[in-house]
Design a protein around this motif. Sequence first.
Motif, mmCIF file in Angstrom:
data_model
loop_
_atom_site.group_PDB
_atom_site.id
_atom_site.type_symbol
_atom_site.label_atom_id
_atom_site.label_comp_id
_atom_site.label_asym_id
_atom_site.label_seq_id
_atom_site.Cartn_x
_atom_site.Cartn_y
_atom_site.Cartn_z
ATOM 1 N N GLY A 30 -4.191 50.107 98.390
ATOM 2 C CA GLY A 30 -3.952 48.880 97.629
ATOM 3 C C GLY A 30 -2.470 48.526 97.645
ATOM 4 N N ALA A 31 -2.185 47.232 97.850
ATOM 5 C CA ALA A 31 -0.796 46.790 97.938
ATOM 6 C C ALA A 31 -0.064 47.122 96.646
ATOM 7 C CB ALA A 31 -0.747 45.295 98.219
ATOM 8 N N GLY A 32 1.159 47.604 96.781
ATOM 9 C CA GLY A 32 1.975 47.828 95.591
ATOM 10 C C GLY A 32 1.714 49.148 94.881
ATOM 11 N N VAL A 33 0.812 49.965 95.388
ATOM 12 C CA VAL A 33 0.573 51.269 94.744
ATOM 13 C C VAL A 33 1.796 52.171 94.929
ATOM 14 C CG1 VAL A 33 -0.786 53.407 94.894
ATOM 15 C CG2 VAL A 33 -1.948 51.200 94.815
ATOM 16 N N VAL A 34 2.418 52.083 96.107
ATOM 17 C CA VAL A 34 3.616 52.908 96.324
ATOM 18 C C VAL A 34 4.874 52.041 96.397
ATOM 19 C CG1 VAL A 34 2.325 54.667 97.589
ATOM 20 C CG2 VAL A 34 3.493 52.856 98.852
ATOM 21 N N GLU A 35 5.970 52.635 95.947
ATOM 22 C CA GLU A 35 7.290 52.038 96.137
ATOM 23 C C GLU A 35 7.947 52.803 97.281
ATOM 24 O OE1 GLU A 35 9.411 51.766 92.160
ATOM 25 O OE2 GLU A 35 7.555 52.751 91.558
ATOM 26 N N VAL A 36 8.833 52.105 98.009
ATOM 27 C CA VAL A 36 9.455 52.760 99.158
ATOM 28 C C VAL A 36 10.955 52.925 98.951
ATOM 29 C CG1 VAL A 36 10.007 52.516 101.609
ATOM 30 C CG2 VAL A 36 7.724 51.931 100.783
ATOM 31 N N ALA A 37 11.452 54.116 99.236
ATOM 32 C CA ALA A 37 12.889 54.346 99.341
ATOM 33 C C ALA A 37 13.167 54.684 100.797
ATOM 34 C CB ALA A 37 13.312 55.501 98.429
ATOM 35 N N LEU A 38 14.130 54.028 101.387
ATOM 36 C CA LEU A 38 14.386 54.264 102.808
ATOM 37 C C LEU A 38 15.429 55.352 103.014
ATOM 38 C CD1 LEU A 38 14.474 50.758 104.527
ATOM 39 C CD2 LEU A 38 12.660 52.497 104.563
ATOM 40 N N GLN A 39 15.143 56.228 103.954
ATOM 41 C CA GLN A 39 16.128 57.214 104.396
ATOM 42 C C GLN A 39 16.197 57.100 105.919
ATOM 43 O OE1 GLN A 39 15.090 61.305 104.689
ATOM 44 N NE2 GLN A 39 17.130 62.051 104.161
ATOM 45 N N LEU A 40 17.140 56.307 106.388
ATOM 46 C CA LEU A 40 17.141 55.996 107.816
ATOM 47 C C LEU A 40 17.721 57.110 108.671
ATOM 48 C CD1 LEU A 40 17.876 52.195 107.497
ATOM 49 C CD2 LEU A 40 15.686 53.307 107.953
ATOM 50 N N GLU A 41 18.512 57.977 108.057
ATOM 51 C CA GLU A 41 19.037 59.140 108.763
ATOM 52 C C GLU A 41 18.587 60.352 107.982
ATOM 53 O OE1 GLU A 41 23.314 59.927 110.702
ATOM 54 O OE2 GLU A 41 23.320 58.626 108.958
ATOM 55 N N GLN A 42 17.989 61.318 108.641
ATOM 56 C CA GLN A 42 17.456 62.467 107.928
ATOM 57 C C GLN A 42 18.493 63.575 107.778
ATOM 58 O OE1 GLN A 42 15.046 60.734 110.233
ATOM 59 N NE2 GLN A 42 14.862 59.702 108.264
ATOM 60 N N LEU A 43 19.156 63.537 106.634
ATOM 61 C CA LEU A 43 20.253 64.478 106.421
ATOM 62 C C LEU A 43 19.843 65.646 105.534
ATOM 63 C CD1 LEU A 43 23.056 61.796 105.866
ATOM 64 C CD2 LEU A 43 22.405 62.943 107.998
ATOM 65 N N GLY A 44 18.556 65.815 105.326
ATOM 66 C CA GLY A 44 18.064 66.941 104.548
ATOM 67 C C GLY A 44 17.201 66.504 103.377
ATOM 68 N N THR A 45 16.456 67.468 102.836
ATOM 69 C CA THR A 45 15.518 67.157 101.754
ATOM 70 C C THR A 45 16.231 66.669 100.489
ATOM 71 O OG1 THR A 45 15.499 69.525 101.294
ATOM 72 C CG2 THR A 45 13.620 68.665 102.516
ATOM 73 N N GLY A 46 17.423 67.205 100.240
ATOM 74 C CA GLY A 46 18.193 66.769 99.070
ATOM 75 C C GLY A 46 18.634 65.326 99.232
ATOM 76 N N HIS A 47 19.079 64.988 100.418
ATOM 77 C CA HIS A 47 19.488 63.619 100.738
ATOM 78 C C HIS A 47 18.302 62.668 100.607
ATOM 79 C CE1 HIS A 47 20.458 60.317 103.682
ATOM 80 N NE2 HIS A 47 21.569 60.328 102.957
#
Length: 477
Positions: free
Chosen positions: A73-90
């Motif tokens: 369903g549209a809008g169920v998730v919000e997105v945060a972008l991580q365009l470079e994978q600098l680690g799980t903490g990042h």
Amino acid sequence: MAEKKTELASVILAAGLGTRMKSDLAKVLHPAAGAPMIVWAVQAAKDAGASRIIVVLGHQHERVKAVLDAELGAGVVEVALQLEQLGTGHAVAQAMPLLESWKGGVLITYGDAPALRPETLRALVEAQAAGKAPLAIITSRLRVPTGYGRIVRDAKKRVLRVVEEKDCTERQRKLDEGNAGIYAVEAGFLRKTVTRLDTRNAQKELYLTDLVEKAAKVKAVPTVLVDEEEIQGVNDRAQLAAVDRVLQRRIVERHLRAGVSMRAPDQVFIDRQVEIGRDSVLGPGVHLRGKTRLGAGVTIDAGSILTDAELADGVLVRAYCVIAESHVGARAQLGPFAHLRPASVLAEDVHVGNFVETKKTRIGKGSKANHLSYLGDAIIGEGCNVGAGTITCNYDGVNKDETILEDGVFIGSDTQLVAPVRVGRGAYVGAGTTVTEDVPAGALAISRVKQENRAGKAEQLRTRALERKKAKQAVRA
Ligand code: UD1
Ligand code: CA
């Protein structure tokens, strides 16, 4: 009413490329037990009570978001972008702007660990709350801990920190308690710590695991120990197959306990959203896919594959049928080797037998097409009999046209119905007829050449054939 629980948000990490999948498809979109891995992860977080779901995406983020919107369903998730994978903490830090004023708890999970159960996540959240701890973690005893961060405890068994394998000392590497990478964290603590990580480690990454040591300094870190099978992440296709097996087994077990019989449960494959009524029986090699729904007392014999099919109570599907996007009425009988293609709608008590293919066709109550037929773009009334080898010629190379058989029609064997054409109520079509014009109700249509019997002609033909054979042999000699 029980007191209101603290609200829960969840952050699901799914930005990684998944190089070892050797695929053009983002890792988290690979399906396990009929659903993309990330759908399982989101569903688990939802079922655990998360009211906000933030997925951290990078590779193919638009495509992943589109799949999530379509499936959940549209809008169920919000997105945060991580365009470079600098680690799980990042990765988690990228979600923080969305949680700037969040007061409740935060559940952190992975998009590539679909076997994690909502019950386990719930237990983790409760452990964190009960311990009044800033953070709680899931751990597991591992037969082969390779690749996992190790849980380092003090003499009193209190968690001190998580050490990544590449940063382990000889002794730490031998520890068999692994970090699942799943955390329940108090939002304030997370905001304060996750943006202040450093890369002083073997992989020069921002490790989320560093939060564990920081939390341990504030309050004892509660741990929830689970079976290794549940926390397994997917990095390659062998691990995907392993997780798929785990999820399959769970689904099958759920249906067994709900009153469905299976002759060889480990050879039955059922997708996540399938529904099955009680007293249904599934044979070996049956696949139920998509949103297939079976009523009560449905029997499906060996090797049949159903996709988005709806079968009412008491339907019998004999071996090796293929059914897609179709509806089958109560007590109908299909197969063996029947093929219902999309938009086939069969009423109650219909019989569709071996090597019969239907497409975009309605068949009325009690009608039968028992052998070797193609019925496409047809509307067939009640109580009709469609003889062996009947073909609807629905395509002229350009257009698709409709064939209509009114109630009580009898179609003789080896008939072609050249659409558009209508056979009126109770009409009779003689075997071997090519029906090109409408047949009025109650009429007999017959188009074949009249039979004549020529006495003695068979012997004459045989003699002539033998003479030709001799002549050919003479030429060769
Ligand atoms: C991580 C943990 C490790 C734990 C293991 C369990 C860290 C530093 N280590 O290791 O202690 O035992 O998980 O599986 O956290 N991801 C991003 N962005 C990134 C990096 C990762 O979104 O920049 C996502 C990945 O897509 C994946 C998940 O986070 O879904 C875990 O990343 P991965 O690189 O597999 O972590 P591990 O090295 O396995
Ligand atoms: Ca991993």
